[in-house]
Design a protein around this motif. Structure first.
Motif, PDB file in Angstrom:
ATOM      1  N   THR A 228       0.850  -1.197   0.000  1.00 17.46           N
ATOM      2  CA  THR A 228       0.000   0.000   0.000  1.00 17.46           C
ATOM      3  C   THR A 228       0.882   1.242   0.000  1.00 17.46           C
ATOM      4  OG1 THR A 228      -1.521  -1.289   1.346  1.00 17.46           O
ATOM      5  CG2 THR A 228      -1.957   1.055   1.165  1.00 17.46           C
ATOM      6  N   LEU A 229       1.890   1.219   0.851  1.00 18.61           N
ATOM      7  CA  LEU A 229       2.815   2.352   0.925  1.00 18.61           C
ATOM      8  C   LEU A 229       3.618   2.502  -0.370  1.00 18.61           C
ATOM      9  CD1 LEU A 229       4.357   4.575   2.522  1.00 18.61           C
ATOM     10  CD2 LEU A 229       5.871   2.778   3.367  1.00 18.61           C
ATOM     11  N   TYR A 230       4.191   1.393  -0.863  1.00 15.61           N
ATOM     12  CA  TYR A 230       5.067   1.487  -2.041  1.00 15.61           C
ATOM     13  C   TYR A 230       4.284   1.932  -3.278  1.00 15.61           C
ATOM     14  CZ  TYR A 230       7.557  -1.642   1.156  1.00 15.61           C
ATOM     15  OH  TYR A 230       8.111  -2.212   2.271  1.00 15.61           O
ATOM     16  N   GLY A 231       3.054   1.424  -3.397  1.00 13.97           N
ATOM     17  CA  GLY A 231       2.221   1.789  -4.540  1.00 13.97           C
ATOM     18  C   GLY A 231       1.908   3.276  -4.529  1.00 13.97           C
ATOM     19  N   ASP A 232       1.611   3.786  -3.359  1.00 13.65           N
ATOM     20  CA  ASP A 232       1.291   5.209  -3.246  1.00 13.65           C
ATOM     21  C   ASP A 232       2.524   6.072  -3.544  1.00 13.65           C
ATOM     22  OD1 ASP A 232      -0.684   7.309  -2.331  1.00 13.65           O
ATOM     23  OD2 ASP A 232       0.997   7.728  -1.000  1.00 13.65           O
ATOM     24  N   MET A 233       3.667   5.664  -3.025  1.00 12.74           N
ATOM     25  CA  MET A 233       4.915   6.413  -3.271  1.00 12.74           C
ATOM     26  C   MET A 233       5.235   6.407  -4.762  1.00 12.74           C
ATOM     27  SD  MET A 233       5.988   7.610  -0.427  1.00 12.74           S
ATOM     28  CE  MET A 233       7.755   7.902  -0.380  1.00 12.74           C
ATOM     29  N   SER A 234       4.997   5.270  -5.400  1.00 10.49           N
ATOM     30  CA  SER A 234       5.249   5.138  -6.830  1.00 10.49           C
ATOM     31  C   SER A 234       4.409   6.149  -7.617  1.00 10.49           C
ATOM     32  CB  SER A 234       4.927   3.713  -7.262  1.00 10.49           C
ATOM     33  OG  SER A 234       5.079   3.559  -8.639  1.00 10.49           O
ATOM     34  N   GLY A 235       3.140   6.252  -7.251  1.00  9.09           N
ATOM     35  CA  GLY A 235       2.249   7.203  -7.906  1.00  9.09           C
ATOM     36  C   GLY A 235       2.723   8.640  -7.739  1.00  9.09           C
ATOM     37  N   ARG A 236       3.242   8.939  -6.563  1.00  8.58           N
ATOM     38  CA  ARG A 236       3.737  10.302  -6.310  1.00  8.58           C
ATOM     39  C   ARG A 236       4.963  10.617  -7.167  1.00  8.58           C
ATOM     40  NH1 ARG A 236       2.271  12.054  -0.433  1.00  8.58           N
ATOM     41  NH2 ARG A 236       0.451  10.745  -0.106  1.00  8.58           N
TER      42      ARG A 236
END
Length: 442
Positions: free
Chosen positions: A75-83
């Motif tokens: 969840t964290l990595y996916g969100d960071m990737s989007g940013r």
DNA sequence: TCTGGGGTCCTAGGACCC
DNA sequence: TCTGGGGTCCTAGGACCC
């Protein structure tokens, strides 16, 4: 020119953003069920920890060297990737998101610019605004960009960026690259090529085209042209709809109980349906698989796929309704299940995906809300309005995943053993509904 | 004795990627 | 004791069509 921007040790870097204490310390992130090492800091790499190492093999080392260990927090990595992606696009609008930590950048149209300076600006912004260190290679083709990026990562000079324009420089990079490190050359091809004395990317570059075509099919031929600076793999800015979707997990412990496995399969089927709805797709086919632990050589082994019992269930009408998928998946499970085996993994695969609005109707489908009893079974799988699913997705989107679940996926005391709780999980810092109050406010 | 020429669809297996 | 979880593309061969 095409750039490949690749985050350094991405999962580890994500953890470090929210936990500065672990900067400069050896850090690893583990796969699901805390099984294998899937991301390593440079310090951990220096300790000789390889990619994919089973964690239990380095547990003692981890304690001795004070390695910081994390369960993976997608969840964290996916969100960071989007940013990161949004940040990059503010400078370079044409981008292909290749994976969770890699993006191809289209530098075409920046002819008058100093690409090195521009690339540096991208890197600097991502580091400053998101906190993630990256490397960037800029060359004529995607394959060459991969190479440049790779070499940049290992080089201590050049500030994590290479722009390869001069053919002599490209050649030097090809010479430095083992053929097995090329994008598109795996273990098998590496071995095969070695038999023909092709060891480096430059060797392959100098091999006649027809030979490469013969040994490595058209895929290899494309790679060969890409090495020569002729683009064959286009930039795909718009991600294509998925063709298959799979959800699978290993169990928390070996499982012999059909009802527990059924619950797991139902949960995976519901997850596939959810992924389908997110893609606005429906599936025509469904497969279920179960298998025993292949590492336990002394245990009797069974995998329905290996045993040629790989049923592909054709749905009467393509669907993304969790209730349909659960029904068919559990029916399929009963066909492939054999007692007297200790299972460690199961999964559901849906395929034959088509856009939701292109559903092929069944000859016997009734659109009547009050169907004749004879049509009951057909009716059950062709709900023309998906209001229940929509309501479920809305609630789960609003109040957090799994706020609403279907009964078939609910655990009882008897069946919950297939699940697992990762022990070393960091909080979902950047997204809603986390386990720490401070993030809830955001 | 001799037995055409052109297609499509599906699946399994092999190769690769992150 | 403990060994992850997703995907894609290509080819060959079989079955079928006219």
């Amino acid at each position: 020119m095409i750039g490949l921007l690749d985050a350094n040790n991405f999962y580890v870097s994500c953890e470090r953003v929210f936990n500065p204490d672990i900067v400069n310390k050896p850090v690893v992130v583990l796969s699901n069920k805390d099984g294998c090492v899937v991301s390593r800091s440079n310090e951990a790499k220096s300790l000789g920890i390889g990619m994919g190492t089973p964690f239990f093999q380095i547990k003692v080392l981890a304690e001795m060297e004070d390695i910081r260990v994390y369960s993976s927090n997608y969840t964290l990595y996916g969100d960071m990737s989007g940013r990161i992606c949004a940040e990059v696009k503010s400078l370079i609008p044409n981008v292909e998101v290749y994976s969770i930590d890699e993006q191809f950048l289209d530098f075409g149209g920046f002819g008058g610019h100093d690409l090195s300076a521009l690339g540096n600006e991208v890197k600097t912004r991502v580091k400053k605004h998101i906190g993630i260190p990256t490397c960037l290679g800029i060359v004529k083709t995607k394959t060459l960009a991969k190479i440049a990026n790779h070499i940049t990562k290992k080089s201590l000079t050049h500030n994590g960026i290479y722009v390869l324009e001069h053919p002599k420089l490209v050649e030097a990079f090809l010479r430095l690259t083992p053929v097995g490190d090329l994008w598109g050359v795996g273990r098998r091809y590496q071995k095969k090529l070695a038999e023909h004395k092709i060891y480096t990317a430059l060797d392959l570059y100098n091999t006649p085209e027809h030979f490469v075509r013969k040994q490595m099919t058209v895929v290899g031929q494309r790679l060969w042209h890409e090495l020569h600076g002729r683009p064959c793999i286009p930039l795909e800015q718009i991600s294509k709809p998925k063709k298959n979707i799979c959800t699978s997990r290993t169990f928390g412990q070996l499982e012999t109980d059909l009802s527990a496995i059924k619950e797991a399969v139902a949960t995976h089927a519901a997850s596939c349906a959810e992924k389908l709805r997110k893609e606005s797709s429906i599936a025509n086919y469904l497969q279920v698989f179960i298998q025993t632990n292949r590492y336990r050589k002394d245990d009797p082994q069974y995998s329905n796929r290996a045993a040629n019992r790989s049923f592909t269930w054709t749905l009467p009408i393509a669907s993304n309704d969790s209730r349909d998928l659960i029904r068919y998946a559990t029916q399929a499970l009963e066909q492939i299940f054999r007692s007297d085996f200790k299972y460690n993994k199961c999964g559901v695969i849906v395929s034959g995906l088509v856009p939701e609005n292109e559903r092929q109707l069944n000859l016997f489908e009734s659109t009547d809300k009050q169907p004749e009893p004879i049509f009951e079974q057909v009716q059950a799988v062709c709900r023309p309005d998906n209001r229940v699913m929509k309501a479920m997705d809305d609630l789960n989107g609003r109040f957090g995943a799994k706020t609403i679940k279907l009964g078939a996926t609910m655990s009882t005391q008897k069946t919950q053993s297939w699940q697992l709780t990762p022990s070393l999980l960091s909080p979902h810092y950047t997204t809603k509904f986390t386990d720490i109050p401070i993030a809830r406010c955001s």
